[in-house]
Design a protein around this motif. Structure first.
Motif, PDB file in Angstrom:
ATOM      1  N   TYR C   3       0.863  -1.185   0.000  1.00  7.46           N
ATOM      2  CA  TYR C   3       0.000   0.000   0.000  1.00  7.46           C
ATOM      3  C   TYR C   3       0.896   1.230   0.000  1.00  7.46           C
ATOM      4  O   TYR C   3       2.056   1.167   0.427  1.00  7.46           O
ATOM      5  CB  TYR C   3      -0.947  -0.014   1.208  1.00  7.46           C
ATOM      6  CG  TYR C   3      -2.152  -0.888   0.942  1.00  7.46           C
ATOM      7  CD1 TYR C   3      -3.362  -0.337   0.554  1.00  7.46           C
ATOM      8  CD2 TYR C   3      -2.054  -2.278   1.033  1.00  7.46           C
ATOM      9  CE1 TYR C   3      -4.459  -1.142   0.271  1.00  7.46           C
ATOM     10  CE2 TYR C   3      -3.134  -3.086   0.752  1.00  7.46           C
ATOM     11  CZ  TYR C   3      -4.346  -2.512   0.373  1.00  7.46           C
ATOM     12  OH  TYR C   3      -5.431  -3.301   0.087  1.00  7.46           O
ATOM     13  N   VAL C   4       0.327   2.348  -0.474  1.00  4.35           N
ATOM     14  CA  VAL C   4       1.104   3.569  -0.661  1.00  4.35           C
ATOM     15  C   VAL C   4       0.310   4.738  -0.100  1.00  4.35           C
ATOM     16  O   VAL C   4      -0.917   4.793  -0.273  1.00  4.35           O
ATOM     17  CB  VAL C   4       1.373   3.797  -2.175  1.00  4.35           C
ATOM     18  CG1 VAL C   4       2.111   5.121  -2.402  1.00  4.35           C
ATOM     19  CG2 VAL C   4       2.166   2.636  -2.761  1.00  4.35           C
ATOM     20  N   ILE C   5       1.006   5.667   0.580  1.00  6.08           N
ATOM     21  CA  ILE C   5       0.328   6.872   1.049  1.00  6.08           C
ATOM     22  C   ILE C   5       0.679   8.016   0.081  1.00  6.08           C
ATOM     23  O   ILE C   5       1.856   8.330  -0.129  1.00  6.08           O
ATOM     24  CB  ILE C   5       0.733   7.221   2.488  1.00  6.08           C
ATOM     25  CG1 ILE C   5       0.329   6.057   3.418  1.00  6.08           C
ATOM     26  CG2 ILE C   5       0.096   8.537   2.924  1.00  6.08           C
ATOM     27  CD1 ILE C   5       0.739   6.230   4.859  1.00  6.08           C
ATOM     28  N   ALA C   6      -0.344   8.613  -0.498  1.00  4.19           N
ATOM     29  CA  ALA C   6      -0.133   9.590  -1.566  1.00  4.19           C
ATOM     30  C   ALA C   6      -0.294  11.030  -1.053  1.00  4.19           C
ATOM     31  O   ALA C   6      -0.412  11.274   0.157  1.00  4.19           O
ATOM     32  CB  ALA C   6      -1.074   9.293  -2.725  1.00  4.19           C
ATOM     33  N   GLN C   7      -0.356  11.931  -1.966  1.00  4.18           N
ATOM     34  CA  GLN C   7      -0.311  13.366  -1.709  1.00  4.18           C
ATOM     35  C   GLN C   7      -1.312  13.884  -0.663  1.00  4.18           C
ATOM     36  O   GLN C   7      -0.960  14.777   0.111  1.00  4.18           O
ATOM     37  CB  GLN C   7      -0.468  14.083  -3.068  1.00  4.18           C
ATOM     38  CG  GLN C   7      -0.199  15.551  -3.065  1.00  4.18           C
ATOM     39  CD  GLN C   7      -1.473  16.384  -2.823  1.00  4.18           C
ATOM     40  OE1 GLN C   7      -2.574  15.836  -2.785  1.00  4.18           O
ATOM     41  NE2 GLN C   7      -1.280  17.678  -2.637  1.00  4.18           N
ATOM     42  N   PRO C   8      -2.543  13.365  -0.606  1.00  2.00           N
ATOM     43  CA  PRO C   8      -3.502  13.966   0.335  1.00  2.00           C
ATOM     44  C   PRO C   8      -3.049  13.950   1.800  1.00  2.00           C
ATOM     45  O   PRO C   8      -3.589  14.692   2.627  1.00  2.00           O
ATOM     46  CB  PRO C   8      -4.756  13.125   0.145  1.00  2.00           C
ATOM     47  CG  PRO C   8      -4.652  12.602  -1.242  1.00  2.00           C
ATOM     48  CD  PRO C   8      -3.187  12.357  -1.460  1.00  2.00           C
ATOM     49  N   CYS C   9      -2.088  13.093   2.120  1.00  2.00           N
ATOM     50  CA  CYS C   9      -1.640  13.010   3.527  1.00  2.00           C
ATOM     51  C   CYS C   9      -0.781  14.216   3.930  1.00  2.00           C
ATOM     52  O   CYS C   9      -0.662  14.537   5.112  1.00  2.00           O
ATOM     53  CB  CYS C   9      -0.849  11.712   3.737  1.00  2.00           C
ATOM     54  SG  CYS C   9      -0.268  11.453   5.423  1.00  2.00           S
ATOM     55  N   ILE C  10      -0.192  14.844   2.938  1.00  4.79           N
ATOM     56  CA  ILE C  10       0.781  15.894   3.230  1.00  4.79           C
ATOM     57  C   ILE C  10       0.153  17.006   4.073  1.00  4.79           C
ATOM     58  O   ILE C  10      -0.922  17.526   3.739  1.00  4.79           O
ATOM     59  CB  ILE C  10       1.380  16.458   1.916  1.00  4.79           C
ATOM     60  CG1 ILE C  10       2.197  15.357   1.218  1.00  4.79           C
ATOM     61  CG2 ILE C  10       2.257  17.666   2.180  1.00  4.79           C
ATOM     62  CD1 ILE C  10       2.690  15.741  -0.159  1.00  4.79           C
ATOM     63  N   ASP C  11       0.818  17.278   5.172  1.00  4.90           N
ATOM     64  CA  ASP C  11       0.425  18.305   6.141  1.00  4.90           C
ATOM     65  C   ASP C  11      -0.869  17.966   6.892  1.00  4.90           C
ATOM     66  O   ASP C  11      -1.402  18.800   7.611  1.00  4.90           O
ATOM     67  CB  ASP C  11       0.291  19.688   5.473  1.00  4.90           C
ATOM     68  CG  ASP C  11       1.610  20.153   4.868  1.00  4.90           C
ATOM     69  OD1 ASP C  11       2.674  19.727   5.383  1.00  4.90           O
ATOM     70  OD2 ASP C  11       1.577  20.909   3.877  1.00  4.90           O
ATOM     71  N   VAL C  12      -1.374  16.723   6.673  1.00  4.27           N
ATOM     72  CA  VAL C  12      -2.569  16.299   7.427  1.00  4.27           C
ATOM     73  C   VAL C  12      -2.142  15.343   8.547  1.00  4.27           C
ATOM     74  O   VAL C  12      -2.367  15.618   9.720  1.00  4.27           O
ATOM     75  CB  VAL C  12      -3.599  15.606   6.502  1.00  4.27           C
ATOM     76  CG1 VAL C  12      -4.788  15.115   7.317  1.00  4.27           C
ATOM     77  CG2 VAL C  12      -4.056  16.567   5.416  1.00  4.27           C
ATOM     78  N   LYS C  13      -1.507  14.193   8.115  1.00  2.00           N
ATOM     79  CA  LYS C  13      -0.970  13.226   9.086  1.00  2.00           C
ATOM     80  C   LYS C  13      -1.962  12.893  10.212  1.00  2.00           C
ATOM     81  O   LYS C  13      -1.676  13.039  11.388  1.00  2.00           O
ATOM     82  CB  LYS C  13       0.357  13.732   9.666  1.00  2.00           C
ATOM     83  CG  LYS C  13       1.478  13.827   8.627  1.00  2.00           C
ATOM     84  CD  LYS C  13       2.860  13.713   9.264  1.00  2.00           C
ATOM     85  CE  LYS C  13       3.117  14.818  10.280  1.00  2.00           C
ATOM     86  NZ  LYS C  13       4.473  14.725  10.860  1.00  2.00           N
TER      87      LYS C  13
END
Lengths: 629, 350, 108
Positions: C3-13
Motif C-alpha cells: 500500500y502507498v500513502i499519496a499526496q492527500p496526507c501531506i500536512d494532514v498526518k
C-alpha cells in the motif's frame, strides 16, 4: 493318494460320495478355524471343488464352553462345480457341549455327529443348560452320533512327549483333523509340512501335532465306531486346465491391490484403521513391503482415508479399507475426494448394521450408503465382487475406474466373501489389465495472450477426467480444495451457473464410465422370471437356479458387478422379463434403485440374519415366484 | 547445500524471490488480519530456504487461516475441517521428497482435528505445522475456541465460557512433539527466525503463532505486541542463553529449589548464576513444559516465545521408507507371480 | 506489493492508519506518513480509515499520484527496514518530492 507316513492303508470299505458338507465347531480357543483351513487346503490339493464359511463370535475369547464362545468352520467339497458352502452339514464335529448345542439346529436327521465325549462333563453341560447329557438322553437318536474321547486319545497318543496337560489338550484339533482326513481320504502331507513351518521355532510342538494328526488317522482305521470311509473323487471336469490355489476374499482383495499397483506402475498406499471384518487386508498388505506397499495404520477411520487421499494427491494408488461404521465416518472425506477428483479406492467389507451391529456376520446393507451417503450431489462408482476369488478381479476393475476417471470408487465386499474361500485359477500377471496412467508433466492450456498455463480442471474430452499433476512436477504448481471451483482453471468459484455446470459434469463423468453389458444366463431363452443379484449372493442364487433348472423350470439369471454406473443394457434386460426377483441381504436396496431408475416392478426377496442365503430356501422362494399367478 | 538438513527434498537450481511464491489469487482476509503478516513472512522466507518450489506443498483444513494454500504458488490442498494433518501425513509418508506444510487454526487443529494433531506429533512425520492461534472462531463469526480464556463472552457464550483452554505448546509436549515453538504474527524477524528452524527440523514441527483477529478478538495479544508492555510481558528464549528479559535484562527465570517450579525474579548479583539457561535440546520435557505454561493465563505476562523444544527423534516417513528398503533387502523385490501362486497349489491338466 | 500513502496526507498526518496497521510499518515524516513497502503485508487495514483517502493499493494509485510508489521506495532505500515504527523516533526529513510540495494551509 498320498497317506501320512506310518499310517496304515484304508482297509475298511470305502463308499463313494459326490459331495460332502463338514462343519467343525468348538470353543474359540479350540483351533477350529485352523482345523477348517487345513482340511480345506488338503481338499483343494486333492482336487475337489470347494467353498467355505467360517463363523466366529465377535468376542475374542468368550468364556470357555459357553454358547457365545462357539466358533465354527463349514466346508463344502464335491466332485463337481459347487457354489456355496452348503446349507446343512452332513457331518458335525463338536468339540464340546456348547458347540453341539449351538449347531444342532442346523444338522439334518441322519447326519454324522462326532463329539469329544471327554468334554461332556456335568459342569460343561450345565454351562449351556443341558440337564442331562445329550449323549445319554436320546437327543441324538435321529443322528448317526459318534462319541469319541478325543481328549483322552490325544493325551494318550502324546504321552511320550514332554508336554504340559494344556499343551497336549491343544493338539486335539489335529487329532480330529486326522480322523476326518481318514474318513474322507484327504492327503495330510501338506498339513505336516504346514505344522513343521508353523512350529519351526518349537520343533517338539510340531512333532506332537503331527503325532496327534497321525493318531487321529489311525484311530479311524482301527476303531469300530466308524465302519467305512468315504471317497469324493476330484472335480476334474469343474476346472479348466491351469494351476490352482485356495483363496479367501480378503486375501484375494489384498493380492488384487498389489497386482493393481504393479499393473499401474504406482506405489500402493493403504490408510486403514482396524475394524472387523476388514482388518485382514491391513495385516496382509503390511506383510508385503518388498512390493513397495505402504500400509499405514491411522489413528481413526477419518485419518485413514485422509492419509490415503493425501497419498493419492502425491501419486500413489491409494486405498482405504473398512466396514460399515467406518464408512460412515469417512463420508466427508469421500466427498472431498469427489471434489478433488483424485483416484481413491474405498473398500467396505460389509457387516450387519446399523451401528456396531453384528461385526462378524455378513450383510449387504451399505449399498445405499455407498450410493448416497454424502452431502451434496457426490456421485461415486460402486462395484461388488460375487465370490471370494472374484474379489481379485473386482478390485483391479475398481482401480481401473479410479485411475482412468480420477474418482473415488467403492468396492462392496462382505463378511461372507471376506472369510469364505474357494479354488482360484492363478492368473498370469502379464495378462492382467494394463492400468498405467500418464501424470501431467506440462502446461495444458494456452491463454488468450499466448501464455502456456496448467489448468488442473481441464478435462479429458472422452472421460471428463482431470489431469493428475503430482507435487514435484515443475511448472504445474496448483491448489485444489473442497470449495467449488471453476471448471478448467480450478479457481474458487461461487458463481451459480458454474456450480450447476460442475455438479452436472461430475455426474456426467461417473455416468459415462465404460461398463460391460450385463450378461443374462437364460438357457431356453424364454424364461418368464429373471433372478437378479449383486455381490456375495451369487453362490446361493446360482445354486438355487440350478436346482430349479434340474427340475425342468425355466429361469433366467443375471448378476451385477457394477452398481454405479450400471450396465447400459440393464433397462432392456429388465423390460424383457415379466417378473424380476432380487434377492438381497438387506431390506431391498438394489430393488429400490431399480424401481426408481427403470420404473420396473421388481420384487425384493430379503434376508438379514447375518448369514448368507441358503440355496435350498432360495430355491423354494424361486419356485413360489414361478408358480405364483 | 551446507548441512543439507532435508536431504531428500530437491533444491531449487536458481535463486528464488518472494514474488515467485505468490499465486495469482487475490488475498481475501479481513483488512488488518494477522494472517497477512504470516503470509508475507512465509513468502519472504521460503526463497531463502532454497527448496524447489514444486516440491513444497501446503495443506490446510477449514477456517480463515486455511485459505493460506491458495495464496502460495506451490502445490496445495485446502481440505476439510480438522483433517489437514491426516492428509498431510499420507502425502509426506508416501513422498519423502516433499516439504509438506500444514496451515491450521486453533479451532481446526485443537477442536475438530485434535486427534490428528496429537498423533502427527507423536509419530514425528515430516510436517511443519503452522498453528494460527487467535483464541476465537473467525470464519463461523465469533464463537469461543478451545484456546479462548475461561469466562470469554462470545456469541455462543453470552454469559461467559465455562471451559478451561488448551495451552497448545503444553499439549504438544504431552503429545511427544519433537519441535515446539511460539511466535507472534507481527514480529516478522522473530517469526522468520522460528520458521527457519522449523523448516529444517527432522520430523514434526509445531509453530504456534499468536495471531490477531481484529474483527472478533482484537487485541488478544496486544500486551505482547505493544513495545512498551512487551518488554515486561515477553520472554524471548534463545538456546544456550540465560532466560532473561525486561528492561536491561533485569528479570530472569530461576528454578525454585524447594518446589522445583520455575519463577520469575529480579536478577541480582546474588542470583545471576541461578538464572536458568535455555536448553531447547534437553530430552527431558519437564522444563520445556514448565516454560510453555509460565505465562499468567489472564494477563499473558511472562510469555516465553521462541523454540521451546527441539529434540532429535527418528521421523516416521524416513523409517517407513527404510522398512520398505529393508524388506527388499531381506526378501528381494516383490515377485507378483510367486506371491499369487503361494505355496499350496495344484494343477488341473487337459 | 504494498500500500502507498499519496499526496492527500501531506500536512494532514491524521495517523488513524497507524492504529490499524498490524505490523507497525507506517513511519512518520515531517509532513507525511510513509509505508515501508517491504514491511507492508498488503492487508489493507489502513486504506479505509484514512479520513482524506490518501492510502491506495499500489496498483490502484490514481495516475496523478502514480509517482508516490517510487517516492516511498526511494525514501526507504535510504532509511532501510527498521522493523517497526513505534520503536523509532519520527524521521527527520521528507522525500524531496514531498518536501517540494506547496504548504497546505488550514483553510484549503
Amino acid at each position: 493318494m498320498p497317506e501320512p507316513a506310518g499310517a496304515a492303508r484304508h482297509t475298511k470299505p470305502t463308499r463313494r460320495l459326490h459331495q460332502v458338507v463338514i462343519r467343525f465347531a468348538g470353543d474359540s480357543g479350540d483351533g477350529m478355524q485352523l482345523t477348517g483351513d487345513r482340511f480345506t487346503s488338503q481338499t483343494a490339493a486333492f482336487g475337489n471343488d470347494l467353498s467355505t464359511l467360517p463363523n466366529f463370535p465377535a468376542e475374542i475369547r468368550a468364556p470357555a464352553g459357553t454358547l457365545p464362545g462357539v466358533s465354527s468352520f463349514q466346508l463344502h467339497f464335491a466332485d463337481h462345480d459347487i457354489l456355496t458352502p452348503g446349507d446343512a452339514p452332513d457331518v458335525l464335529v463338536a468339540m464340546n457341549p456348547a458347540a453341539l448345542k449351538a449347531n444342532l439346529p442346523d444338522v439334518p436327521a441322519g447326519a454324522d455327529i462326532i463329539v469329544d465325549s471327554d468334554e461332556f462333563t456335568p459342569r460343561a453341560l450345565q454351562k449351556v443348560g443341558y440337564a442331562t447329557s445329550p449323549l445319554d438322553s436320546g437327543a441324538l437318536d435321529r443322528f448317526n452320533a459318534h462319541a469319541v474321547p478325543l481328549t483322552a486319545l490325544t493325551t494318550e497318543a502324546l504321552k511320550d512327549f514332554a508336554l504340559s496337560r494344556k499343551e497336549a489338550d491343544r493338539c486335539k484339533n489335529m487329532f480330529a483333523l486326522g480322523l476326518l482326513s481318514w474318513m474322507y481320504h484327504r492327503p495330510t502331507t501338506g498339513t505336516e509340512t504346514f505344522l513343521k513351518r508353523k512350529f519351526a521355532a518349537r520343533p517338539h510342538l510340531a512333532d506332537a501335532n503331527i503325532a496327534a494328526l497321525r493318531a487321529g488317522w489311525n484311530f479311524g482305521e482301527t476303531t469300530e465306531t466308524f465302519a467305512a470311509s468315504y471317497d469324493v473323487p476330484p472335480a476334474t471336469s469343474a476346472f479348466p486346465p491351469g494351476t490352482y490355489r485356495n483363496i479367501s476374499g480378503n486375501l484375494a482383495l489384498s493380492y488384487g491391490l498389489i497386482a493393481a499397483g504393479r499393473r499401474a506402475d504406482l506405489p500402493v498406499y493403504l490408510g486403514s484403521y482396524p475394524i472387523t471384518p476388514a482388518s485382514d487386508i491391513l495385516h496382509e498388505l503390511s506383510r508385503h513391503k518388498n512390493f513397495g506397499v505402504r500400509a499405514f495404520q491411522a489413528e481413526d477411520e477419518i485419518a485413514a482415508i485422509g492419509a490415503a487421499l493425501g497419498a493419492a494427491f502425491g501419486g500413489s494408488l491409494a486405498v482405504t479399507t473398512t466396514s460399515g461404521p467406518g464408512m460412515a465416518l469417512k463420508s466427508e472425506t469421500v466427498g472431498l475426494a469427489v471434489s478433488l477428483e483424485l483416484p481413491l479406492l474405498i473398500i467396505d467389507i460389509q457387516r450387519g448394521g446399523p451401528s456396531t451391529g453384528l461385526p462378524t456376520k455378513t450383510e449387504q446393507a451399505d449399498l445405499l450408503q455407498a450410493m448416497y451417503g454424502r452431502n451434496g450431489e457426490a456421485p461415486v462408482p460402486v462395484v461388488a465382487p460375487r465370490t471370494p476369488a472374484d474379489c481379485f478381479d473386482t478390485v483391479i476393475e475398481a482401480a481401473r475406474i479410479a485411475l482412468t476417471y480420477r474418482t473415488p470408487v467403492f468396492l462392496l465386499s462382505d463378511g461372507y466373501l471376506a472369510h469364505g474361500s474357494e479354488p482360484w485359477k492363478i492368473p498370469d500377471p502379464d495378462e492382467l489389465p494394463d492400468l498405467r496412467q500418464q501424470f501431467a508433466v506440462r502446461p495444458n492450456h494456452t491463454t488468450d495472450d499466448g501464455t502456456e498455463v496448467f489448468w488442473p480442471y481441464k478435462r479429458h474430452p472422452d472421460t471428463l477426467a482431470r489431469p493428475w499433476a503430482v507435487p514435484g512436477t515443475p511448472g504445474l504448481e496448483h491448489r485444489i480444495g473442497g470449495i467449488e471451483k471453476q471448471d478448467g482453471t480450478g479457481h474458487i468459484s461461487y458463481d451459480p451457473g458454474n456450480h450447476d455446470h460442475m455438479v452436472r459434469v461430475r455426474q456426467a463423468k461417473i455416468d459415462g464410465i465404460g461398463v460391460p453389458d450385463l450378461l443374462v444366463d437364460d438357457p431356453t431363452d424364454d424364461a418368464d422370471l429373471l433372478v437378479l443379484g449383486w455381490g456375495s449372493s451369487y453362490g446361493p442364487i446360482t445354486a438355487a437356479v440350478r436346482r430349479l433348472r434340474g427340475e425342468g423350470e425355466r429361469v433366467a439369471q443375471a448378476h451385477l458387478r457394477h452398481l454405479n454406473p450400471r450396465p447400459r443394457n440393464l433397462g432392456t434386460v429388465l423390460a424383457r422379463y415379466r417378473r424380476v426377483l432380487v434377492p438381497e441381504m438387506n431390506l431391498g436396496q438394489l430393488s429400490a434403485l431399480l424401481r426408481a431408475t427403470y420404473l420396473k416392478d421388481v420384487t425384493a426377496h430379503t434376508q438379514v440374519t447375518g448369514m448368507p442365503f441358503s440355496a435350498e430356501r432360495l430355491a423354494t422362494t424361486l419356485r413360489e415366484a414361478l408358480h405364483a399367478r | 547445500m551446507p548441512g543439507d538438513p532435508l536431504p531428500l527434498v530437491p533444491w531449487a537450481g536458481t535463486r528464488q524471490s518472494a514474488t515467485e511464491f505468490k499465486s495469482d489469487q487475490e488475498v481475501r482476509w479481513c483488512p488488518g488480519c494477522g494472517d497477512y503478516a504470516v503470509l508475507a513472512a512465509v513468502q519472504g522466507f521460503l526463497p531463502e530456504l532454497g527448496l524447489a518450489r514444486e516440491n513444497i506443498v501446503f495443506v490446510s483444513g477449514i477456517g480463515c487461516s486455511s485459505r493460506f494454500p491458495y495464496y502460495m504458488n506451490t502445490y496445495g490442498m485446502h481440505s476439510i475441517h480438522g483433517r489437514a494433518p491426516a492428509i498431510a501425513t499420507g502425502l509426506a509418508t508416501s513422498r519423502t521428497d516433499l516439504s509438506v506444510w500444514v496451515v491450521t487454526g486453533d479451532g481446526d487443529a485443537l477442536s475438530i482435528g485434535g486427534n490428528h494433531l496429537i498423533h502427527a506429533l507423536r509419530r514425528n512425520v515430516n510436517l511443519k505445522i503452522l498453528l494460527f492461534n487467535n483464541r476465537i472462531y473467525g470464519l463461523t463469526k465469533g464463537q469461543y475456541s478451545p484456546t479462548s480464556e475461561t469466562g470469554k463472552i462470545t456469541r455462543s457464550t453470552p454469559m461467559g465460557s465455562l471451559e478451561t483452554p488448551f495451552n497448545p505448546a503444553s499439549l504438544a509436549i504431552g503429545a511427544e512433539a519433537t519441535f515446539i515453538a511460539r511466535t507472534l504474527d507481527s514480529d516478522r524477524h522473530h517469526l522468520v527466525d522460528v520458521l527457519r528452524q522449523a523448516a529444517v527440523h527432522q520430523g514434526t514441527a509445531l509453530v504456534e503463532i499468536y495471531q490477531n483477529c481484529n474483527i472478533f478478538n482484537d487485541g488478544a495479544f496486544a500486551v505482547l505486541k505493544d513495545k512498551r508492555s512487551a518488554q515486561e510481558a515477553v520472554i524471548r528464549l534463545e538456546h544456550g542463553k540465560p532466560i532473561r528479559f525486561g528492561h536491561a535484562g533485569g528479570k530472569g527465570v530461576i528454578r525454585d529449589t524447594a518446589t522445583g517450579r520455575l519463577r520469575v525474579v529480579p536478577v541480582t548479583a546474588g542470583n545471576e548464576a541461578d538464572v536458568l539457561v535455555h536448553d531447547a535440546h534437553e530430552t527431558d520435557p519437564g522444563t520445556a513444559f514448565a516454560l510453555s505454561r509460565l505465562a499468567d493465563p489472564h494477563t499473558l505476562h511472562h510469555t516465553p516465545i521462541g523454540v521451546l523444544r527441539q529434540v532429535e527423534r527418528p521421523d516416521y516417513d524416513t523409517q517407513m521408507a527404510g522398512q520398505l528398503d529393508a524388506a527388499v533387502e531381506r526378501d528381494g523385490k516383490g515377485d507378483l507371480a510367486a506371491l499369487l501362486a503361494g505355496t499350496d497349489t495344484w494343477t488341473v491338466k487337459e | 506489493m504494498t500500500y502507498v500513502i499519496a499526496q492527500p496526507c501531506i500536512d494532514v498526518k491524521d495517523k488513524a492508519c497507524i492504529e490499524e496497521c498490524p505490523v507497525d510499518c507506517i513511519y512518520e515524516g515531517p509532513r507525511k506518513m510513509y509505508i515501508q513497502p517491504d514491511e507492508c503485508v498488503d492487508c489493507g487495514a489502513c486504506e479505509p480509515v484514512c479520513p482524506v483517502e490518501a492510502v491506495f493499493y499500489q496498483d490502484d494509485l490514481p495516475a496523478d499520484w502514480a509517482d508516490y510508489l517510487g517516492v516511498e521506495r526511494d525514501f526507504f532505500a535510504t532509511v532501510g527496514a527498521p522493523g517497526g515504527a513505534s520503536s523509532q523516533p519520527p524521521l527527520e526529513t521528507d522525500h524531496p518530492a514531498v518536501a517540494g510540495e506547496p504548504q497546505r494551509t488550514a483553510s484549503s
